[in-house]
Design a protein around this motif. Sequence first.
Motif, short mmCIF file in Angstrom:
data_model
loop_
_atom_site.label_atom_id
_atom_site.label_comp_id
_atom_site.label_asym_id
_atom_site.label_seq_id
_atom_site.Cartn_x
_atom_site.Cartn_y
_atom_site.Cartn_z
N THR A 30 6.97 15.58 78.71
CA THR A 30 6.53 15.96 77.38
C THR A 30 5.49 14.95 76.90
O THR A 30 5.65 13.74 77.09
CB THR A 30 7.72 16.01 76.40
OG1 THR A 30 8.65 16.99 76.88
CG2 THR A 30 7.28 16.39 75.00
N VAL A 32 2.53 14.02 73.60
CA VAL A 32 2.02 14.23 72.25
C VAL A 32 0.64 13.57 72.22
O VAL A 32 0.54 12.34 72.28
CB VAL A 32 2.95 13.63 71.17
CG1 VAL A 32 2.35 13.83 69.79
CG2 VAL A 32 4.33 14.24 71.25
N ALA A 38 -4.97 16.50 75.01
CA ALA A 38 -3.89 17.37 75.51
C ALA A 38 -4.44 18.37 76.52
O ALA A 38 -3.82 18.61 77.57
CB ALA A 38 -3.22 18.10 74.35
N TRP A 61 4.68 24.44 73.75
CA TRP A 61 3.69 23.65 73.02
C TRP A 61 3.72 24.01 71.55
O TRP A 61 4.18 25.09 71.17
CB TRP A 61 2.28 23.82 73.59
CG TRP A 61 1.62 25.13 73.27
CD1 TRP A 61 1.73 26.29 73.97
CD2 TRP A 61 0.76 25.41 72.16
NE1 TRP A 61 0.99 27.27 73.39
CE2 TRP A 61 0.38 26.77 72.26
CE3 TRP A 61 0.27 24.65 71.10
CZ2 TRP A 61 -0.46 27.37 71.34
CZ3 TRP A 61 -0.56 25.27 70.19
CH2 TRP A 61 -0.93 26.60 70.32
N LEU A 64 1.35 19.81 65.78
CA LEU A 64 2.04 19.02 64.77
C LEU A 64 1.23 19.00 63.48
O LEU A 64 0.04 19.34 63.47
CB LEU A 64 2.29 17.60 65.28
CG LEU A 64 3.10 17.51 66.57
CD1 LEU A 64 3.17 16.07 67.06
CD2 LEU A 64 4.49 18.08 66.38
N ARG A 68 -2.10 16.80 66.14
CA ARG A 68 -1.84 16.52 67.54
C ARG A 68 -1.06 17.67 68.17
O ARG A 68 -0.42 18.45 67.48
CB ARG A 68 -1.05 15.22 67.70
CG ARG A 68 -1.85 13.99 67.29
CD ARG A 68 -1.06 12.72 67.47
NE ARG A 68 0.17 12.81 66.69
CZ ARG A 68 1.28 12.12 66.96
NH1 ARG A 68 1.32 11.28 67.97
NH2 ARG A 68 2.36 12.25 66.21
N GLU A 70 1.96 18.71 70.80
CA GLU A 70 3.13 18.32 71.59
C GLU A 70 3.32 19.42 72.63
O GLU A 70 3.35 20.60 72.28
CB GLU A 70 4.37 18.20 70.72
CG GLU A 70 5.62 17.91 71.50
CD GLU A 70 6.87 17.89 70.65
OE1 GLU A 70 7.90 17.42 71.15
OE2 GLU A 70 6.83 18.37 69.50
N THR A 72 5.17 20.42 76.72
CA THR A 72 6.01 20.08 77.85
C THR A 72 5.50 20.82 79.07
O THR A 72 5.36 22.04 79.04
CB THR A 72 7.48 20.46 77.58
OG1 THR A 72 7.94 19.74 76.44
CG2 THR A 72 8.37 20.12 78.78
#
Length: 80
Positions: A30, A32, A38, A61, A64, A68, A70, A72
């Motif tokens: 994972t 961030v 990303a 996904w 945030l 950003r 986040e 996996t």
Amino acid sequence: MRSGGRRPFDAFRRAPGSASRESDGWKRETFVLPRDAARIKAREILDRFPRAAYLTEVEFWRELEDGRIEFTMRRLPTSD
């Protein structure tokens, strides 16, 4: 891939340390990162572990509040 069709149990399965994640045989990482970073990181992983050999995919996904991302990445630990 947004989380529109996911059920509450799906979030439990993705929770760090859940029993189903530890024993399902998948390697997960994972991250961030800012949006552009990303994209670069996901592309690096997809290039390094191609889907045909490792079944690599973005499992989850979300964006945030601070912009950003986040996400996996999921893959098989070894290829056949």
